[in-house]
Design a protein around this motif. Structure first.
Motif, PDB file in Angstrom:
ATOM      1  N   SER A 171      -5.262   1.226   4.204  1.00 53.66           N
ATOM      2  CA  SER A 171      -5.347   0.757   2.811  1.00 53.66           C
ATOM      3  C   SER A 171      -4.093  -0.038   2.437  1.00 53.66           C
ATOM      4  CB  SER A 171      -5.546   1.967   1.879  1.00 53.66           C
ATOM      5  OG  SER A 171      -4.547   2.920   2.129  1.00 53.66           O
ATOM      6  N   ASN A 172      -3.609  -0.799   3.409  1.00 52.31           N
ATOM      7  CA  ASN A 172      -2.412  -1.618   3.166  1.00 52.31           C
ATOM      8  C   ASN A 172      -2.771  -2.846   2.331  1.00 52.31           C
ATOM      9  OD1 ASN A 172      -0.075  -3.064   3.302  1.00 52.31           O
ATOM     10  ND2 ASN A 172       0.268  -2.633   5.498  1.00 52.31           N
ATOM     11  N   GLU A 173      -2.034  -3.037   1.249  1.00 47.76           N
ATOM     12  CA  GLU A 173      -2.338  -4.163   0.346  1.00 47.76           C
ATOM     13  C   GLU A 173      -2.091  -5.515   1.003  1.00 47.76           C
ATOM     14  OE1 GLU A 173      -0.043  -3.518  -3.138  1.00 47.76           O
ATOM     15  OE2 GLU A 173      -1.298  -1.876  -3.837  1.00 47.76           O
ATOM     16  N   ASP A 174      -1.154  -5.539   1.983  1.00 49.34           N
ATOM     17  CA  ASP A 174      -0.812  -6.817   2.631  1.00 49.34           C
ATOM     18  C   ASP A 174      -1.786  -7.183   3.743  1.00 49.34           C
ATOM     19  OD1 ASP A 174       1.367  -6.800   0.979  1.00 49.34           O
ATOM     20  OD2 ASP A 174       2.593  -5.692   2.429  1.00 49.34           O
ATOM     21  N   GLY A 175      -2.875  -6.472   3.863  1.00 50.41           N
ATOM     22  CA  GLY A 175      -3.842  -6.760   4.936  1.00 50.41           C
ATOM     23  C   GLY A 175      -3.765  -5.681   6.010  1.00 50.41           C
TER      24      GLY A 175
END
Lengths: 276, 347
Positions: free
Chosen positions: A233-237
């Motif tokens: 669930s990493n926001e940066d991809g």
């Protein structure tokens, strides 16, 4: 005769479909862990194109907490399994060998406690563990894991103890053992395949445990499933190559355990098939 | 000294009394058989002696020591189980040496004792095998070997032959008896098979419903049973019991048939007992209608009807009567037993 062959072919095809259905995600995960990130979702898909270990080498850089969490998972699983089996074997001995009417009460309570959803138990325990200073340690994970696993483990082991004639323990008592000594020296070695099978069930349950480490840990005692889930669930991809490598590494210990205990588990599966 | 004294021993499970204060005195070196039908309490009594069941009341004394509160391991007894109870994960040698190892007997001594027992029981070639690799008879021998190596004060046997086939049972019966003659250890043996009891025992204890019916030597029980239960239980085929009344000329059956009676004719006799082997063919005997004829080679068993009552006869002679034909038989008056209406023998 031809009907028989058609039937066999049908069964074979159905089994193949079932195996592919079950193993596809695993095969996809393992093959992807050896692919460069840009080829994982390429079309047409390739099983393994230009195999590389880069994803494994990058785990420590991309997910610095993973190997620590992996080690935590090993510790929690080992301790939970050991504690569960110790309690389950002792309980199985009591429930199987001491036929006292009052034992129905603890037997019922064991099953009753197992019926609670984990989240219901977590809520009141959180402040307790907080007060005890156990948050972000492996202690609550081991205690909760064992508490949840012990009822099923006891039931499973009890059925195996029931199958071992009590005469053997009585003979050992006459030969010079105490009651508990007779159980340990005679019955326990005969339970080895059952204990191996139950260990596997408990260990895999503990290895996959997600809720307790999510709630009771924050950093030091985090286990691998939580770290893997967070990585997704990493926001940066999402770094799919690294995640696939982490997941494959995470799969290795249970796979090794199954291979190690394979013979014992097969024995359990065929127990009772042949009259002794 | 390994005398065993059971004094008013009782066993109760909640409201159920399975053993009603029984007393037996077993002399040093005696071979005593507890016999009776299923549920009579004989195995419970044996297990109480072994310490596997608690004693609800009374006392059990082994070798001058009351053992009520002693653990099985402290009673200096050895037991052979119906199921043999051999440890499946141990070899024959380890099964036999297990008790000695627990006592921390030196390994060389264990080996010597196991070897000696194995020689007695012809097990020397099987010492490295596991129980699953043995036949029923061999397992039985290993179970006995495990008992022998300990050199206990008392051997306890709980229906040890009941899992064997008929031929092996006869062979093992002789082996156990021979072993007892060799070792002269006090032995208590439980069986429901009266033939085993008769052939092996110095003394038989006949039990029923948690009580002792009679204690005596095999021939005492056979010749002078105290009651109809013992008379019917001891002897094979069972004693014939013919209902009727005693009148002035003799015993008259319910069908009005007069039976020859001993000189003493107690008026209270209501049952006339005669063993099948004590009926002989005689031209002037009482008429018996043949129902089934069972020739065994060595003897002929005739199941017949005396009036409406079933009668079994065993003849040494070979006879060729057909079903429905009449043969004439005469009881041996010396061997006739008379019983009162409560089933007690009248002497």
């Amino acid at each position: 005769m031809s009907g028989n062959i058609t039937g066999r072919i049908l069964v074979f095809v159905l089994l193949c479909i079932a195996v592919i259905w079950a193993f596809f995600p695993i095969l996809f995960m393992i093959s992807s862990s050896f692919k460069p990130g840009n080829l994982i979702w390429s079309y047409p898909p390739k099983l393994i194109a230009e195999p590389t270990f880069a994803n494994y080498q990058n785990i420590a850089t991309l997910f610095p907490r993973f190997w620590k969490s992996f080690f935590n998972s090993v510790i929690v699983t080992a301790l939970t399994t050991a504690l569960t089996l110790t309690m389950a074997i002792a309980s199985a001995f009591v429930f199987s060998r001491l036929r006292q009417p009052w034992l129905k009460v603890p037997a019922f309570l064991m099953i009753f406690v197992r019926m609670f959803p984990g989240i219901v138990v977590v809520i009141p325990l959180y402040p307790v563990f907080n007060e005890l200073g156990w948050l972000d340690t492996v202690t609550p994970l081991v205690l909760c894991g064992a508490a949840f696993a012990v009822s099923m483990a006891t039931l499973l082991i009890k059925t195996f103890v029931d199958d071992i004639p009590v005469d053997l323990e009585e003979a050992a008592m006459i030969d010079g053992c105490s009651r508990v000594g007779a159980f340990i020296r005679i019955t326990l070695p005969l339970l080895t395949p059952a204990i191996a099978a139950v260990s596997l069930v408990v260990a895999i349950g503990s290895w996959n445990e997600y809720l307790f480490p999510l709630v009771f840990t924050s950093n030091d005692a985090r286990t691998a499933p939580v770290i893997i889930a967070i990585a997704m669930s990493n926001e940066d991809g999402v770094a799919w190559g690294g995640i696939m490598a982490m997941a494959t590494a995470y799969l290795a210990p249970p796979l090794l355990l199954v291979l190690m205990l394979h013979k014992q588990i097969t024995n359990v599966m065929t127990m009772g098939a042949v009259k002794g | 000294m390994s005398r065993v004294q059971i004094r008013q021993a009782g066993k109760r499970y909640a409201a159920v009394e399975v053993l009603k204060g029984v007393s037996v005195d077993i002399e040093d070196g005696q071979f005593v058989v507890l016999v009776g039908p299923s549920g009579c309490g004989k195995s419970t009594l044996l297990r109480m002696i072994a310490g596997l069941e608690e004693i609800s009341s009374g006392e059990i004394d082994i070798g001058g020591r009351v053992v009520n509160d002693l653990q099985p391991k402290d009673r200096d007894i050895a037991m052979v189980f119906q199921s043999y109870a051999l440890y499946p994960h141990k070899t024959v040698a380890d099964n036999m040496g297990f008790a000695l190892r627990l006592k921390r007997v030196p390994e060389a001594e264990i080996k010597a004792k196991v070897m000696r027992a194995a020689e007695i029981l012809s097990l020397t070639n099987l010492l490295d095998r596991y129980p699953r690799q043995l036949s029923g008879g061999q397992r039985q021998r290993v179970a006995m070997g495990r008992a022998i190596v300990r050199d206990p004060q008392v051997f306890l046997f709980d229906e040890p032959l009941s899992n064997l086939d008929a031929k092996l049972r006869v062979q093992m019966r002789a082996e156990i008896k021979e072993l007892h003659q060799r070792l002269k250890t006090t032995t208590i043996y439980v069986t429901h098979d009266q033939v085993e009891a008769m052939t092996m025992a110095d003394k038989i204890v006949v039990m029923r419903d948690g009580s002792i019916e009679q204690i005596g030597t095999p021939l005492e029980l056979y010749d002078r049973p105290k009651n109809m239960f013992v008379a019917g239980f001891i002897g094979s085929p069972s004693m014939n019991f013919i209902k009727g009344t005693m009148s002035s000329p003799g015993f008259t059956t319910e069908d009005g048939i007069a039976l020859p009676t001993p000189a003493e004719r107690p008026a209270s006799a209501t049952v006339y007992g005669v063993r099948p082997e004590h009926l002989r063919l005689a031209d002037d005997g009482i008429p018996l209608e043949v129902v089934v004829l069972e020739p065994t080679g060595s003897e002929t068993i005739v199941l017949g009807k005396l009036g409406k009552q079933n009668i079994t006869c065993v003849f040494r002679e070979r006879i060729s009567a057909q079903a429905g034909s009449i043969i004439r038989v005469r009881p041996d008056l010396q061997a006739v037993h008379l019983f009162d209406q409560n089933g007690a023998a009248i002497r």
